[in-house]
Scaffold this motif. Structure first.
Motif, PDB file in Angstrom:
ATOM      1  N   LYS A  69       0.852  -1.196   0.000  1.00 48.41           N
ATOM      2  CA  LYS A  69       0.000   0.000   0.000  1.00 48.41           C
ATOM      3  C   LYS A  69       0.887   1.245   0.000  1.00 48.41           C
ATOM      4  CE  LYS A  69      -3.833   2.440   0.800  1.00 48.41           C
ATOM      5  NZ  LYS A  69      -4.648   2.290   2.044  1.00 48.41           N
ATOM      6  N   PRO A  70       0.626   2.208  -0.900  1.00 45.17           N
ATOM      7  CA  PRO A  70       1.393   3.462  -0.860  1.00 45.17           C
ATOM      8  C   PRO A  70       1.246   4.140   0.504  1.00 45.17           C
ATOM      9  CG  PRO A  70       0.164   3.293  -2.912  1.00 45.17           C
ATOM     10  CD  PRO A  70      -0.308   2.170  -2.043  1.00 45.17           C
ATOM     11  N   ASN A  76       8.188  13.369  -6.608  1.00 46.22           N
ATOM     12  CA  ASN A  76       8.071  12.296  -7.600  1.00 46.22           C
ATOM     13  C   ASN A  76       8.343  10.910  -7.021  1.00 46.22           C
ATOM     14  OD1 ASN A  76       7.505  14.103  -9.750  1.00 46.22           O
ATOM     15  ND2 ASN A  76       9.690  14.593  -9.916  1.00 46.22           N
ATOM     16  N   GLN A  77       8.426  10.821  -5.700  1.00 43.24           N
ATOM     17  CA  GLN A  77       8.678   9.541  -5.039  1.00 43.24           C
ATOM     18  C   GLN A  77       7.382   8.935  -4.513  1.00 43.24           C
ATOM     19  OE1 GLN A  77      12.001  11.386  -2.395  1.00 43.24           O
ATOM     20  NE2 GLN A  77      12.315   9.180  -2.332  1.00 43.24           N
ATOM     21  N   MET A  78       7.337   7.607  -4.480  1.00 41.79           N
ATOM     22  CA  MET A  78       6.238   6.904  -3.834  1.00 41.79           C
ATOM     23  C   MET A  78       6.836   5.732  -3.061  1.00 41.79           C
ATOM     24  SD  MET A  78       4.033   4.231  -3.511  1.00 41.79           S
ATOM     25  CE  MET A  78       4.107   3.235  -5.007  1.00 41.79           C
ATOM     26  N   LEU A  79       6.635   5.732  -1.759  1.00 44.93           N
ATOM     27  CA  LEU A  79       7.144   4.658  -0.914  1.00 44.93           C
ATOM     28  C   LEU A  79       5.968   3.917  -0.290  1.00 44.93           C
ATOM     29  CD1 LEU A  79       9.445   6.990  -0.857  1.00 44.93           C
ATOM     30  CD2 LEU A  79      10.367   5.676   1.063  1.00 44.93           C
ATOM     31  N   THR A  80       5.984   2.603  -0.414  1.00 38.46           N
ATOM     32  CA  THR A  80       4.956   1.771   0.217  1.00 38.46           C
ATOM     33  C   THR A  80       5.287   1.609   1.702  1.00 38.46           C
ATOM     34  OG1 THR A  80       6.145  -0.293  -0.197  1.00 38.46           O
ATOM     35  CG2 THR A  80       4.661   0.506  -1.943  1.00 38.46           C
ATOM     36  N   ASP A 252      -9.146   4.364   2.804  1.00 41.21           N
ATOM     37  CA  ASP A 252      -9.209   4.726   1.385  1.00 41.21           C
ATOM     38  C   ASP A 252      -8.828   6.179   1.125  1.00 41.21           C
ATOM     39  OD1 ASP A 252     -10.093   2.167   0.656  1.00 41.21           O
ATOM     40  OD2 ASP A 252     -12.184   2.692   1.069  1.00 41.21           O
ATOM     41  N   ASP A 253      -8.694   6.966   2.178  1.00 43.89           N
ATOM     42  CA  ASP A 253      -8.391   8.387   1.996  1.00 43.89           C
ATOM     43  C   ASP A 253      -6.922   8.622   1.675  1.00 43.89           C
ATOM     44  OD1 ASP A 253     -10.795  10.032   2.356  1.00 43.89           O
ATOM     45  OD2 ASP A 253     -10.899   9.081   4.324  1.00 43.89           O
ATOM     46  N   ALA A 279      -3.735   4.479   5.681  1.00 43.78           N
ATOM     47  CA  ALA A 279      -4.022   5.366   4.553  1.00 43.78           C
ATOM     48  C   ALA A 279      -2.721   5.827   3.902  1.00 43.78           C
ATOM     49  CB  ALA A 279      -4.835   6.571   5.038  1.00 43.78           C
ATOM     50  N   THR A 280      -2.873   6.618   2.849  1.00 47.36           N
ATOM     51  CA  THR A 280      -1.736   7.165   2.113  1.00 47.36           C
ATOM     52  C   THR A 280      -1.547   8.625   2.472  1.00 47.36           C
ATOM     53  OG1 THR A 280      -2.079   5.645   0.256  1.00 47.36           O
ATOM     54  CG2 THR A 280      -0.815   7.652  -0.193  1.00 47.36           C
ATOM     55  N   CYS A 281      -0.299   9.027   2.641  1.00 49.30           N
ATOM     56  CA  CYS A 281       0.024  10.416   2.975  1.00 49.30           C
ATOM     57  C   CYS A 281       0.766  11.075   1.819  1.00 49.30           C
ATOM     58  CB  CYS A 281       0.893  10.461   4.228  1.00 49.30           C
ATOM     59  SG  CYS A 281       1.653  12.069   4.538  1.00 49.30           S
ATOM     60  N   VAL A 282       0.270  12.220   1.393  1.00 50.97           N
ATOM     61  CA  VAL A 282       1.000  13.066   0.453  1.00 50.97           C
ATOM     62  C   VAL A 282       1.734  14.097   1.298  1.00 50.97           C
ATOM     63  CG1 VAL A 282       0.849  14.707  -1.448  1.00 50.97           C
ATOM     64  CG2 VAL A 282      -0.663  12.714  -1.398  1.00 50.97           C
ATOM     65  N   LEU A 283       3.045  13.999   1.330  1.00 50.52           N
ATOM     66  CA  LEU A 283       3.872  14.854   2.184  1.00 50.52           C
ATOM     67  C   LEU A 283       4.467  15.991   1.373  1.00 50.52           C
ATOM     68  CD1 LEU A 283       5.169  15.174   5.035  1.00 50.52           C
ATOM     69  CD2 LEU A 283       7.081  13.796   4.178  1.00 50.52           C
ATOM     70  N   LYS A 284       4.323  17.185   1.882  1.00 51.14           N
ATOM     71  CA  LYS A 284       4.853  18.375   1.216  1.00 51.14           C
ATOM     72  C   LYS A 284       6.024  18.915   2.024  1.00 51.14           C
ATOM     73  CE  LYS A 284       4.238  21.606  -2.030  1.00 51.14           C
ATOM     74  NZ  LYS A 284       4.252  21.321  -3.477  1.00 51.14           N
TER      75      LYS A 284
END
Length: 611
Positions: A69-70, A76-80, A252-253, A279-284
């Motif tokens: 799961k992401p 541009n990175q995606m870490l599960t 799912d969020d 869940a998945t986190c978009v980190l800025k």
């Protein structure tokens, strides 16, 4: 017969339901939230019986359940979850050879990036206590922070290496690891070259952890001096992870976090909340108002986290095609809340309140605008607290002749305190016994009881809603009356030519207390309209709360978590020779604000003009 019984029961219930809707309209929503919180705590107890008792354990649980799961999306990175688990193992193995071990304290000075989380989790796997350092820290404060928490190792990102004065640290035998592939200069230890040669296997083995022991050090803002290292226990950390779940988010969020990770909101509530849900986190790396909604569209974000004035900046930067349905956070002022809710009608706002030092916290799970939570019967069962009447001169809790404190009346602001218990411990500030003891109030209602003093003024209304009124230190006293800076700020921002307002009190020779002053930012293309402002103050505020001085600024100084900074403004006061900003003075006779020049300033400080 059955029909008769049914109609009789219905006839008896209808008056009760009518009575409930009139006098207890939030009964069912209060009960629903209470049961939801109870269910979470029961599931937490069940997991603890299985050996899942720490923040790290919760992460490892998700990494085993949902390895692919992401977890973190960063640029541009995606870490599960598995990627982060394996990389944190590499960090742990590198630090293990340092050698670091359970109980060691490590200071961490890094920007928002995936390796912040991997370093943190890697050190946790060794049983180290991590101290999150504010990335805005100055070089002179860095050594104080490291010394106060007792760290003997510093991990620093390349972006912040300039703040590190190596000779000062070496005198205290502090090792400095730089998150880089090669040594930057003599005395620094490069980290990434060692990490990439390490095994991804977890070689640390299981740890025996006391859930009541310390997990992290998170530093306070230090508005009254050097930052204080607040101890955050394992229990506090794991309880904080429920935040997004209690707000209604699910696995799912996709959750967008722009707040700094060294802050509790981002690390414990934010990242921890994502872990709790799976869940998945978009980190800025850093908050950007112009990029915020574009990122939400790009990454299909559904939940955003805010704090302080962040939402104010978002109202003017919109994107209609986003999928965000929930904004969760704290510190949202009522005027900004209303503007945000009006602009984004499809977004549910969940405003909360919490502290780094203690486990007291609230959540406004209703759609009422303004409150930070509720003081219902059910909530006080889960989160015991009191609002205490206070001395308006000293801001200390008021005590009767018998030495006991008094509860604040409904509708009056009171100091929020919470009993210190096993489930709500106060571990204190590292290296600061005096400040730790100052946060505790003893013999509050009975001999021997101990309460934690939040230093915040809250008000409970007759519907059991709780409102944040001010922080002790922000409230000031003028003409024998207390002035809430937050209340005055909200009043000023109702005017269409004022964009933002930061209210504070300044001293004037010959007067007791502090008179009101406001630093304001005008809306683009608008000018200050003194007579209109005067009329607005007359209609909305008592005279003692009026700001007598105005300071026009292009932008307000805020902390990294968007809290308004007042210290420098208070020091500079209303002297036109100190600042290049335009200053104005309220002339009651003309019912207008006049430009404050040196001559007028001298007349005020020498008592020729009375306030």
């Amino acid at each position: 017969m059955l029909t008769y019984v049914f109609t009789s029961i219905l006839a008896a219930l209808l008056p009760l339901l009518f009575y409930q809707r009139i006098y207890y309209p939030f009964l069912w929503v209060d009960l629903k939230y209470y049961l939801k919180l109870r269910m979470y705590r029961k599931s937490l107890q069940a997991r603890m019986q299985q050996g899942i008792i720490t923040y790290l354990d919760c992460f490892l649980l998700q990494a085993n359940r949902n390895p692919n799961k992401p977890f973190i999306i960063f640029e541009n990175q995606m870490l599960t979850y598995q990627d982060v688990d394996l990389r944190s193992n590499q960090f742990a193995n590198a630090f293990r050879e340092a050698p670091l071990k359970q109980g060691n304290i490590v200071a961490l000075l890094m920007c928002n990036e995936p390796d912040f989380i991997c370093v943190w989790l890697g050190l946790s796997k060794l049983g180290c206590e991590v101290a999150f350092l504010n990335t805005n820290i100055k070089a002179k404060s860095l050594l104080h922070c490291i010394e106060s928490c007792g760290a003997k190792t510093l991990v620093v990102g390349l972006d912040h290496l300039v703040k590190v004065v190596l000779p000062d640290l070496q005198k205290d035998n502090i090792n400095v690891w730089v998150v880089h592939h090669s040594p930057v200069s003599e005395g620094f230890i490069s980290l990434l070259d060692k990490v990439e040669n390490m095994s991804t296997e977890n070689k640390c083995g299981p740890l025996k952890v006391d859930i009541m022991s310390n997990f992290l050090f998170i530093f306070t803002s230090g508005t009254t001096g050097f930052p204080k290292a607040a101890r955050v226990g394992h229990l506090k950390a794991i309880m904080s992870m429920a935040f997004f779940q209690m707000c209604g988010a699910t696995s799912d969020d996709i959750i967008y976090i722009t707040l700094p990770l060294y802050h509790m909101s981002a690390s414990l509530l934010g990242i921890g909340g994502c872990i709790q849900l799976g869940a998945t986190c978009v980190l800025k790396k850093k908050f950007s108002a112009s990029q915020f909604w574009k990122d939400c569209v790009k990454y299909n974000v559904t939940v955003v986290q805010y704090i302080g004035e962040l939402c104010r900046y978002l109202v003017n930067h919109t994107e209609n095609s986003h999928r965000v349905w929930l904004a969760a956070g704290s510190g949202l002022r009522s005027d900004v809340w209303k503007a945000f809710a009006k602009r984004f009608r499809t977004i549910t706002i969940r405003e909360g309140y919490g502290l780094t030092e203690a486990s007291i916290g609230f959540l406004n799970y209703t759609d009422e605008v303004g409150p930070i939570g509720r003081a219902s019967y059910f909530n006080k069962l889960s989160v015991p607290f009191e609002l205490l009447r206070y001395d308006t001169q000293t801001y200390e809790p008021f005590r009767t002749s018998s030495g006991r404190c008094v509860r604040a009346q409904i509708g009056d602001a009171g100091i929020l305190v919470a009993p210190v218990t096993v489930l709500n411990p106060f571990l204190g500030y590292a290296g600061n016994k005096i400040q730790s003891e100052k946060k505790l109030i003893k013999d509050v209602f009975v001999m021997g009881d101990v309460y934690f003093n939040t230093g915040d003024l809250l008000m409970q209304d007759n519907r059991n809603f709780l409102y944040f009124r001010d922080r002790i230190g922000d409230t000031f006293r003028w003409k024998g009356e207390n002035v809430s800076t937050m209340e005055v700020s909200e009043v000023l921002c109702f005017l269409n030519f004022i964009q933002e307002a930061n209210v504070y009190g300044v001293t004037v020779p010959g007067y007791e207390g502090r008179v009101g002053m406001a630093a304001i930012v005008l809306n683009q293309g608008r000018t200050l309209h003194g007579p209109k402002l005067y009329d607005h103050l007359v209609e909305t505020l008592p005279a003692f709360a009026w700001p007598w001085f105005l300071r026009i600024q292009t932008s307000l100084d805020v902390t990294e978590t968007f809290k308004q900074q007042k210290g420098k403004l208070v020091q500079e006061g209303f002297n036109p020779e100190i600042t290049k900003d335009h200053l104005y003075f309220l002339d009651i006779t003309q019912k207008d604000y006049l430009l404050l020049n040196v001559s007028l300033y001298q007349d005020i400080v020498h008592g020729k003009i009375k306030l």
